[in-house]
Design a protein around this motif. Structure first.
Motif, PDB file in Angstrom:
ATOM      1  N   SER A 142      51.936  43.433  37.767  1.00 31.33           N
ATOM      2  CA  SER A 142      50.474  43.416  37.769  1.00 31.33           C
ATOM      3  C   SER A 142      49.880  44.793  37.533  1.00 31.33           C
ATOM      4  O   SER A 142      48.659  44.924  37.394  1.00 31.33           O
ATOM      5  CB  SER A 142      49.961  42.873  39.108  1.00 31.33           C
ATOM      6  N   ASP A 143      50.724  45.826  37.471  1.00 31.32           N
ATOM      7  CA  ASP A 143      50.209  47.197  37.385  1.00 31.32           C
ATOM      8  C   ASP A 143      50.975  48.057  36.384  1.00 31.32           C
ATOM      9  O   ASP A 143      51.319  49.199  36.666  1.00 31.32           O
ATOM     10  CB  ASP A 143      50.236  47.848  38.770  1.00 31.32           C
ATOM     11  N   HIS A 144      51.243  47.508  35.200  1.00 27.70           N
ATOM     12  CA  HIS A 144      51.837  48.325  34.137  1.00 27.70           C
ATOM     13  C   HIS A 144      50.852  49.422  33.727  1.00 27.70           C
ATOM     14  O   HIS A 144      49.690  49.127  33.416  1.00 27.70           O
ATOM     15  CB  HIS A 144      52.135  47.477  32.896  1.00 27.70           C
ATOM     16  N   PRO A 145      51.250  50.679  33.689  1.00 26.62           N
ATOM     17  CA  PRO A 145      50.368  51.720  33.151  1.00 26.62           C
ATOM     18  C   PRO A 145      50.066  51.448  31.678  1.00 26.62           C
ATOM     19  O   PRO A 145      50.956  51.080  30.913  1.00 26.62           O
ATOM     20  CB  PRO A 145      51.193  53.004  33.312  1.00 26.62           C
ATOM     21  N   THR A 146      48.807  51.613  31.285  1.00 26.97           N
ATOM     22  CA  THR A 146      48.431  51.381  29.889  1.00 26.97           C
ATOM     23  C   THR A 146      49.136  52.363  28.963  1.00 26.97           C
ATOM     24  O   THR A 146      49.576  52.016  27.872  1.00 26.97           O
ATOM     25  CB  THR A 146      46.907  51.504  29.713  1.00 26.97           C
ATOM     26  N   ASN A 147      49.228  53.619  29.401  1.00 22.77           N
ATOM     27  CA  ASN A 147      49.983  54.623  28.646  1.00 22.77           C
ATOM     28  C   ASN A 147      50.501  55.680  29.612  1.00 22.77           C
ATOM     29  O   ASN A 147      50.304  55.577  30.818  1.00 22.77           O
ATOM     30  CB  ASN A 147      49.137  55.232  27.518  1.00 22.77           C
ATOM     31  N   SER A 148      51.153  56.696  29.078  1.00 18.31           N
ATOM     32  CA  SER A 148      51.849  57.665  29.935  1.00 18.31           C
ATOM     33  C   SER A 148      50.931  58.709  30.552  1.00 18.31           C
ATOM     34  O   SER A 148      51.382  59.487  31.405  1.00 18.31           O
ATOM     35  CB  SER A 148      52.954  58.362  29.139  1.00 18.31           C
ATOM     36  N   ASP A 149      49.655  58.766  30.136  1.00 18.06           N
ATOM     37  CA  ASP A 149      48.754  59.767  30.727  1.00 18.06           C
ATOM     38  C   ASP A 149      47.404  59.151  31.102  1.00 18.06           C
ATOM     39  O   ASP A 149      46.356  59.755  30.923  1.00 18.06           O
ATOM     40  CB  ASP A 149      48.567  60.950  29.783  1.00 18.06           C
ATOM     41  N   SER A 150      47.433  57.947  31.632  1.00 21.03           N
ATOM     42  CA  SER A 150      46.207  57.261  32.021  1.00 21.03           C
ATOM     43  C   SER A 150      46.415  56.561  33.355  1.00 21.03           C
ATOM     44  O   SER A 150      47.528  56.178  33.712  1.00 21.03           O
ATOM     45  CB  SER A 150      45.810  56.244  30.948  1.00 21.03           C
ATOM     46  N   ASP A 151      45.312  56.388  34.084  1.00 25.66           N
ATOM     47  CA  ASP A 151      45.372  55.665  35.358  1.00 25.66           C
ATOM     48  C   ASP A 151      45.115  54.171  35.177  1.00 25.66           C
ATOM     49  O   ASP A 151      45.258  53.399  36.127  1.00 25.66           O
ATOM     50  CB  ASP A 151      44.335  56.228  36.340  1.00 25.66           C
ATOM     51  N   SER A 152      44.720  53.731  33.991  1.00 20.37           N
ATOM     52  CA  SER A 152      44.440  52.320  33.763  1.00 20.37           C
ATOM     53  C   SER A 152      45.735  51.528  33.684  1.00 20.37           C
ATOM     54  O   SER A 152      46.800  52.061  33.348  1.00 20.37           O
ATOM     55  CB  SER A 152      43.632  52.137  32.478  1.00 20.37           C
ATOM     56  N   THR A 153      45.631  50.230  33.995  1.00 20.09           N
ATOM     57  CA  THR A 153      46.826  49.379  34.023  1.00 20.09           C
ATOM     58  C   THR A 153      46.538  48.048  33.333  1.00 20.09           C
ATOM     59  O   THR A 153      45.385  47.719  33.045  1.00 20.09           O
ATOM     60  CB  THR A 153      47.275  49.092  35.464  1.00 20.09           C
ATOM     61  N   PHE A 154      47.591  47.292  33.081  1.00 19.07           N
ATOM     62  CA  PHE A 154      47.430  45.912  32.613  1.00 19.07           C
ATOM     63  C   PHE A 154      48.392  45.022  33.379  1.00 19.07           C
ATOM     64  O   PHE A 154      49.410  45.477  33.911  1.00 19.07           O
ATOM     65  CB  PHE A 154      47.634  45.795  31.092  1.00 19.07           C
ATOM     66  N   ASP A 155      48.065  43.734  33.420  1.00 15.58           N
ATOM     67  CA  ASP A 155      48.772  42.759  34.246  1.00 15.58           C
ATOM     68  C   ASP A 155      49.384  41.685  33.343  1.00 15.58           C
ATOM     69  O   ASP A 155      48.666  41.015  32.604  1.00 15.58           O
ATOM     70  CB  ASP A 155      47.759  42.144  35.220  1.00 15.58           C
ATOM     71  N   ASN A 156      50.701  41.529  33.389  1.00 19.29           N
ATOM     72  CA  ASN A 156      51.342  40.491  32.562  1.00 19.29           C
ATOM     73  C   ASN A 156      52.209  39.554  33.412  1.00 19.29           C
ATOM     74  O   ASN A 156      53.283  39.131  32.987  1.00 19.29           O
ATOM     75  CB  ASN A 156      52.155  41.111  31.425  1.00 19.29           C
ATOM     76  N   THR A 157      51.712  39.247  34.595  1.00 25.10           N
ATOM     77  CA  THR A 157      52.432  38.297  35.442  1.00 25.10           C
ATOM     78  C   THR A 157      51.441  37.339  36.090  1.00 25.10           C
ATOM     79  O   THR A 157      50.227  37.570  36.069  1.00 25.10           O
ATOM     80  CB  THR A 157      53.262  39.025  36.516  1.00 25.10           C
ATOM     81  N   GLY A 158      51.958  36.244  36.636  1.00 27.82           N
ATOM     82  CA  GLY A 158      51.105  35.269  37.298  1.00 27.82           C
ATOM     83  C   GLY A 158      51.932  34.261  38.065  1.00 27.82           C
ATOM     84  O   GLY A 158      53.171  34.320  38.070  1.00 27.82           O
ATOM     85  N   THR A 159      51.246  33.330  38.705  1.00 23.46           N
ATOM     86  CA  THR A 159      51.931  32.317  39.521  1.00 23.46           C
ATOM     87  C   THR A 159      51.561  30.893  39.109  1.00 23.46           C
ATOM     88  O   THR A 159      51.867  29.946  39.831  1.00 23.46           O
ATOM     89  CB  THR A 159      51.595  32.527  41.011  1.00 23.46           C
ATOM     90  N   SER A 160      50.902  30.728  37.967  1.00 24.52           N
ATOM     91  CA  SER A 160      50.502  29.391  37.526  1.00 24.52           C
ATOM     92  C   SER A 160      51.729  28.550  37.182  1.00 24.52           C
ATOM     93  O   SER A 160      52.703  29.046  36.621  1.00 24.52           O
ATOM     94  CB  SER A 160      49.607  29.486  36.289  1.00 24.52           C
ATOM     95  N   THR A 161      51.651  27.261  37.501  1.00 21.87           N
ATOM     96  CA  THR A 161      52.723  26.353  37.105  1.00 21.87           C
ATOM     97  C   THR A 161      52.599  26.040  35.609  1.00 21.87           C
ATOM     98  O   THR A 161      51.530  26.181  35.003  1.00 21.87           O
ATOM     99  CB  THR A 161      52.671  25.048  37.911  1.00 21.87           C
ATOM    100  N   PHE A 162      53.696  25.612  35.023  1.00 17.77           N
ATOM    101  CA  PHE A 162      53.777  25.348  33.589  1.00 17.77           C
ATOM    102  C   PHE A 162      52.878  24.175  33.222  1.00 17.77           C
ATOM    103  O   PHE A 162      53.073  23.049  33.693  1.00 17.77           O
ATOM    104  CB  PHE A 162      55.230  25.048  33.234  1.00 17.77           C
ATOM    105  N   SER A 163      51.865  24.429  32.390  1.00 15.78           N
ATOM    106  CA  SER A 163      50.943  23.382  31.957  1.00 15.78           C
ATOM    107  C   SER A 163      50.272  23.831  30.676  1.00 15.78           C
ATOM    108  O   SER A 163      50.303  25.019  30.318  1.00 15.78           O
ATOM    109  CB  SER A 163      49.880  23.107  33.022  1.00 15.78           C
TER     110      SER A 163
END
Length: 297
Positions: A142-163
């Motif tokens: 949920s907290d991948h750094p956007t790049n190597s010199d930034s505090d921003s992040t992106f989220d590529n995980t979740g808990t939704s069931t397959f639908s």
């Protein structure tokens, strides 16, 4: 009957053919899903998705220096695997073909399934905090750094069931990612990786008869009709992944110095022949934006 002085040399072409035929069939899935690179150095570096940012207008005098924000540099350093099996003249002299088939097939199975296991684990360990990429995060976080010199992040995980709804929501979500240099993320999340338990449902969603939403009273058009899917046996029953199939091949890779092979080795005893299974490879990824993983409770 095989000549005791030449039997080992006579056997190897048969062993090699059995090995190669078997190995290729058992590892097809890997190269259908992720990229494959052969290298001639001890390691290889790869960077994530992005460039130097937007290119401004040129006024005829001053050329703007771009802000060269960088992604994280992934280093692929292949590791060696090796093991041996022994064939005895006593058995080869009465069943040359059978012994060659057994030696080649079994060594191919061992090396192939070792590599396939590592491929499955690339995704199965996606939520494992000890199995991290160049940004020090697991593949799904949920907290991948956007790049190597930034505090921003992106989220590529979740808990939704397959639908169907969860898939389309993830597709929209991916469109909001940005690259490490701040540009819009161009993607087409057209592939699902699923556990064996989810395969029947995937066939309902993506199969030839799924042009309409399954089990829908409205008979609406199925927005994910025709998507591709592959079964990943390392995933637990409810886990699933949606990805851009093109980016997955570009930013998740099997990197090899030496592809799995079988090598003949003659020990001091002329009545024994050894076959060494050998490989030098590693799997990994350089950018997590290419996929979103779901791990329902």
């Amino acid at each position: 009957m095989l000549d005791v002085l030449t039997w080992a040399d006579d056997l190897y072409p048969l062993v090699f053919k059995r090995f190669q035929d078997r190995y290729d069939k058992r590892t097809d899935l890997i190269k259908l899903v992720i990229g494959h690179e052969k290298i001639k150095t001890l390691s290889m570096h790869d960077e994530g998705i992005g460039g130097y940012g937007y290119v401004p207008d040129y006024d005829g005098t001053l050329i703007t220096e771009l802000n060269q924000k960088r992604g994280f540099k992934q280093t692929y350093t292949p590791k060696e695997r090796a093991a041996k099996a022994t064939v005895h003249y006593k058995y080869a002299k009465v069943d040359q073909s059978g012994e060659a088939k057994k030696a080649g097939t079994k060594m191919a199975d061992s090396l192939a399934m070792t590599q396939v296991r590592d491929f499955y684990n690339l995704f199965a360990n996606g939520w494992n905090s000890t199995y991290t990429g160049a940004d020090s995060k697991p593949l799904f976080a949920s907290d991948h750094p956007t790049n190597s010199d930034s505090d921003s992040t992106f989220d590529n995980t979740g808990t939704s069931t397959f639908s169907i709804a969860a898939i389309t929501t993830a597709q929209t979500r991916a469109q909001r990612f940005i690259t490490f240099d701040g540009l819009p993320f161009d993607c087409d999340f057209d592939l699902c990786l699923i556990s064996p338990e989810l395969e029947p449902r995937a066939r309902e969603y993506f199969g030839k008869e799924a042009k309409l939403i399954p089990d829908s009273a409205e008979n609406g058009a199925n927005p994910i009709y025709g998507m591709k899917f592959f079964v990943i046996k390392g995933l637990t029953a409810k886990q699933w992944i949606v990805a851009d199939s093109s980016l997955l091949k570009e930013y998740a890779k099997l990197v090899e110095i030496t592809a799995p092979m079988v090598i003949p080795n003659k020990p001091d005893n002329p009545l024994i022949q050894e076959y060494i299974g050998y490989a030098d490879y590693i799997l990994g990824w350089s950018d997590a934006r290419m996929c979103i993983g779901f791990n329902p409770a």
